[in-house]
Design an enzyme around this catalytic site. Structure first.
Site, PDB file in Angstrom:
ATOM      1  N   ASN A  12      11.895 -46.578  10.511  1.00 31.76           N
ATOM      2  CA  ASN A  12      12.555 -47.867  10.181  1.00 31.76           C
ATOM      3  C   ASN A  12      12.577 -48.551  11.309  1.00 31.76           C
ATOM      4  OD1 ASN A  12      14.163 -49.929   9.616  1.00 31.76           O
ATOM      5  ND2 ASN A  12      15.945 -48.583   9.094  1.00 31.76           N
ATOM      6  N   LYS A  14      13.684 -51.346  12.297  1.00 32.50           N
ATOM      7  CA  LYS A  14      14.751 -52.488  12.467  1.00 32.50           C
ATOM      8  C   LYS A  14      14.322 -53.707  13.121  1.00 32.50           C
ATOM      9  CE  LYS A  14      18.044 -48.575  12.257  1.00 32.50           C
ATOM     10  NZ  LYS A  14      19.497 -48.058  12.297  1.00 32.50           N
ATOM     11  N   HIS A  98      19.890 -50.743   3.049  1.00 31.69           N
ATOM     12  CA  HIS A  98      20.218 -49.824   4.080  1.00 31.69           C
ATOM     13  C   HIS A  98      21.748 -50.228   4.545  1.00 31.69           C
ATOM     14  CE1 HIS A  98      20.603 -48.877   8.454  1.00 31.69           C
ATOM     15  NE2 HIS A  98      19.422 -48.136   8.134  1.00 31.69           N
ATOM     16  N   GLU A 100      23.249 -51.091   7.131  1.00 31.08           N
ATOM     17  CA  GLU A 100      23.361 -52.014   8.066  1.00 31.08           C
ATOM     18  C   GLU A 100      23.415 -53.410   7.193  1.00 31.08           C
ATOM     19  OE1 GLU A 100      20.160 -51.255  10.913  1.00 31.08           O
ATOM     20  OE2 GLU A 100      21.514 -49.491  11.601  1.00 31.08           O
ATOM     21  N   GLU A 170      21.892 -41.226   4.130  1.00 31.46           N
ATOM     22  CA  GLU A 170      21.945 -41.834   5.400  1.00 31.46           C
ATOM     23  C   GLU A 170      23.622 -41.847   5.496  1.00 31.46           C
ATOM     24  OE1 GLU A 170      18.621 -43.636   7.359  1.00 31.46           O
ATOM     25  OE2 GLU A 170      19.463 -45.380   6.437  1.00 31.46           O
ATOM     26  N   GLY A 176      22.480 -44.119  14.246  1.00 29.27           N
ATOM     27  CA  GLY A 176      22.232 -44.561  15.727  1.00 29.27           C
ATOM     28  C   GLY A 176      23.265 -44.181  16.613  1.00 29.27           C
ATOM     29  N   SER A 216      20.099 -40.374  13.146  1.00 28.28           N
ATOM     30  CA  SER A 216      20.060 -39.522  14.204  1.00 28.28           C
ATOM     31  C   SER A 216      18.909 -38.410  13.966  1.00 28.28           C
ATOM     32  CB  SER A 216      21.372 -39.001  15.053  1.00 28.28           C
ATOM     33  OG  SER A 216      22.183 -40.500  15.268  1.00 28.28           O
TER      34      SER A 216
HETATM   35  P1  PGA Z   1      18.834 -43.758  13.593  1.00 23.23           P
HETATM   36  O1  PGA Z   1      18.820 -45.075  12.363  1.00 23.23           O
HETATM   37  O2  PGA Z   1      17.607 -42.747  13.401  1.00 23.23           O
HETATM   38  O3  PGA Z   1      18.498 -44.614  14.810  1.00 23.23           O
HETATM   39  O4  PGA Z   1      20.071 -42.966  13.540  1.00 23.23           O
HETATM   40  C1  PGA Z   1      18.403 -44.419  10.908  1.00 23.23           C
HETATM   41  C2  PGA Z   1      18.403 -45.483   9.966  1.00 23.23           C
HETATM   42  O5  PGA Z   1      19.274 -46.529  10.228  1.00 23.23           O
HETATM   43  O6  PGA Z   1      17.576 -45.632   9.124  1.00 23.23           O
END
Ligand code: PGA
Length: 254
Positions: A12, A14, A98, A100, A170, A176, A216
């Site tokens: 992903n 982003k 997601h 976010e 998640e 993140g 992560s």
């Molecule tokens: P990350 O993001 O691996 O940077 O923690 C995962 C995601 O948001 O799908």
């Protein structure tokens, strides 16, 4: 992982990478990994790079995903992109819900449900993201929250549709932050999601549905995560942006 389900490693990206950066990454990673026969590698670039990435995905096992979509086929929805437009560009998957999008753009279980249904109707596979925030985990509400999100997103789907769909667990506190759920913590929630699939649909969906872990995921924790029986793959943000780290994720050892 369980050998009856094909592992899925999803990137992903982003809001990162210009078209040139995306194409250069995609060429290098495919060169580095060669064909991927026993797993699926899914790349979700920003909308602006979908066409260019799709045109350059030539290696076996690689496919294209979008990070979001609208639930309508067309209409007066300024700034939105419909599932049919994404399938037209060669997408096989669309990430929906997601955290976010839920936290920053007001998505709810109801909009996630509509999007997942629209993605399936357009012949693609939704990757439905669910996960609790830290406060909910600390209050012991993880199962309740995740169960409700899964039920909300999948309600109204047929068993056949539910079987195709991918769920990504998640935990929001792990995205993140560098703070990964332990393999045991992730497995516990994945097992709950699988049970929820059995309760909402049937044993077949429970057995075949793919459930990814995200938050992560890094070269140093992927092997432990993938060793868990109900973790069928990963959805990766940060570590999917560099060829070196993403290659190691694709080449996880189970
Ligand atoms: P990350 O993001 O691996 O940077 O923690 C995962 C995601 O948001 O799908």
């Amino acid at each position: 992982m369980n050998p009856s389900r094909k592992p899925l490693i999803a990137a992903n990206w982003k809001m990162y990478k210009t078209v040139a950066e995306a194409v250069s990454f995609i060429k290098s990673i495919q060169e580095e990994t060669g064909p991927c026969a026993d797993l699926e590698v899914v790349i979700a670039p920003p909308f602006t790079a979908l066409k260019a990435v799709g045109d350059n995905l030539t290696q076996q096992g690689f496919s294209l995903a979008a990070q979001n979509c609208h639930w309508e086929e067309k209409g007066a929805f300024t700034g939105e992109v419909s599932p049919i437009m994404l399938s037209d560009l060669g997408c096989n998957y669309v990430i929906v819900g997601h955290s976010e999008r839920r936290q920053l753009f007001g998505e709810t279980d109801e909009t996630v449900r509509r999007k997942a249904a629209a993605v399936l109707a357009a012949g693609m596979v939704p990757v439905v993201c669910v996960g609790e925030v830290l406060e909910q985990r600390e209050q012991g509400k993880t199962f309740e929250v995740v169960g409700r999100q899964v039920e909300g997103a999948l309600s109204g789907l047929s068993a056949r549709q539910a079987e195709l769909l991918v769920i990504a667990y998640e935990p929001v506190w792990a995205i993140g932050t560098g703070r990964t759920a332990t393999a045991a913590q992730a497995q516990e929630v994945h097992a709950l999601i699988r049970k929820t699939l059995a309760a909402l649909f049937n044993k077949e969906v429970e057995k075949k549905g793919r459930i990814l872990y995200g938050g992560s995921v890094k070269p140093d924790n992927i092997d432990l995560l993938m060793a868990e029986p109900d973790i069928d793959g990963v959805l990766v943000g940060g570590a999917s942006l560099e060829v070196g780290s993403f290659k190691r994720l694709v080449q996880f050892k189970s």
